[in-house]
Design a protein around this motif. Structure first.
Motif, PDB file in Angstrom:
ATOM      1  N   LYS A  53       0.820  -1.216   0.000  1.00 49.50           N
ATOM      2  CA  LYS A  53       0.000   0.000   0.000  1.00 49.50           C
ATOM      3  C   LYS A  53       0.852   1.262   0.000  1.00 49.50           C
ATOM      4  O   LYS A  53       0.368   2.345  -0.272  1.00 49.50           O
ATOM      5  CB  LYS A  53      -0.943   0.012   1.206  1.00 49.50           C
ATOM      6  N   ASN A  54       2.128   1.131   0.300  1.00 52.37           N
ATOM      7  CA  ASN A  54       3.022   2.288   0.371  1.00 52.37           C
ATOM      8  C   ASN A  54       3.862   2.449  -0.893  1.00 52.37           C
ATOM      9  O   ASN A  54       4.925   3.050  -0.859  1.00 52.37           O
ATOM     10  CB  ASN A  54       3.940   2.157   1.588  1.00 52.37           C
ATOM     11  N   GLY A  55       3.402   1.880  -1.992  1.00 47.26           N
ATOM     12  CA  GLY A  55       4.110   2.048  -3.258  1.00 47.26           C
ATOM     13  C   GLY A  55       5.228   1.046  -3.485  1.00 47.26           C
ATOM     14  O   GLY A  55       6.003   1.193  -4.424  1.00 47.26           O
ATOM     15  N   VAL A  56       5.322   0.022  -2.653  1.00 49.56           N
ATOM     16  CA  VAL A  56       6.337  -1.009  -2.833  1.00 49.56           C
ATOM     17  C   VAL A  56       5.845  -1.992  -3.882  1.00 49.56           C
ATOM     18  O   VAL A  56       4.678  -2.363  -3.902  1.00 49.56           O
ATOM     19  CB  VAL A  56       6.604  -1.748  -1.497  1.00 49.56           C
ATOM     20  N   MET A  57       6.745  -2.388  -4.762  1.00 49.27           N
ATOM     21  CA  MET A  57       6.388  -3.365  -5.783  1.00 49.27           C
ATOM     22  C   MET A  57       7.444  -4.467  -5.774  1.00 49.27           C
ATOM     23  O   MET A  57       8.639  -4.186  -5.785  1.00 49.27           O
ATOM     24  CB  MET A  57       6.342  -2.706  -7.159  1.00 49.27           C
TER      25      MET A  57
END
Length: 170
Positions: A53-57
């Motif tokens: 949810k914090n932009g981690v991929m």
């Protein structure tokens, strides 16, 4: 629950097709047993993890020892794009010489963080044997990091994708 198939139509346009993440579809569209389906450039699996949810991929690659160099070069390209590298090895044969050479060649003197995940720890059911593996990997990885100038937290994760053991800590 679903994943997206990304296909480059030309130099600028990428089509995105949503597909149910069933075992049948994963086998149909993704690499399986070394047989690559070249029609799609990338697969994006969305999963409801808090960290995502914090932009981690997370990007899963073909690995480092495929028989086709073009797939290994895709792994190298993804490493170059990544901010952090999570290197997954087999806990039953951790950090083979070919893996060490790959890491040395592509991550020496990098400012990126590198974490080691030893999967298939369920293949070593004796807790003392698991501890021995963890201690050995931690020591070898720490020494390797120091020699190669790789930024680290000296963190090794022992996991089992099959049973889920260690995934919460990872």
């Amino acid at each position: 629950k679903s994943f997206y198939l990304l296909k480059r139509e030309d130099d600028t346009e990428v089509t995105k097709t949503k597909v149910a993440a069933t075992e049948e579809n994963i086998r149909k569209y993704c690499t399986h047993m070394g047989e690559r389906k070249d029609e799609y450039e990338r697969f994006v699996l969305e999963y409801p993890l808090e960290v995502l949810k914090n932009g981690v991929m997370f990007v899963d690659t073909v690995g480092t020892d495929d028989i086709d160099d073009k797939y290994v070069s895709q792994t190298i390209n993804r490493i170059e794009e990544a901010a952090v590298v999570v290197y997954v090895t087999n806990a039953l044969q951790p950090l083979a010489q070919s893996e060490i050479e790959f890491l040395r060649q592509h991550l020496s003197e990098t400012p990126k963080r590198l974490f080691l995940v030893a999967n298939k720890i369920d293949g070593r059911s004796d807790p003392s044997e698991q501890k021995t593996i963890a201690d050995d990997l931690s020591e070898r990885f720490r020494n390797f990091y120091e020699q190669e100038g790789i930024r680290s937290e000296d963190k090794v994760f022992l996991v089992s994708a099959k049973t889920g053991k260690g995934l919460e800590e990872f």
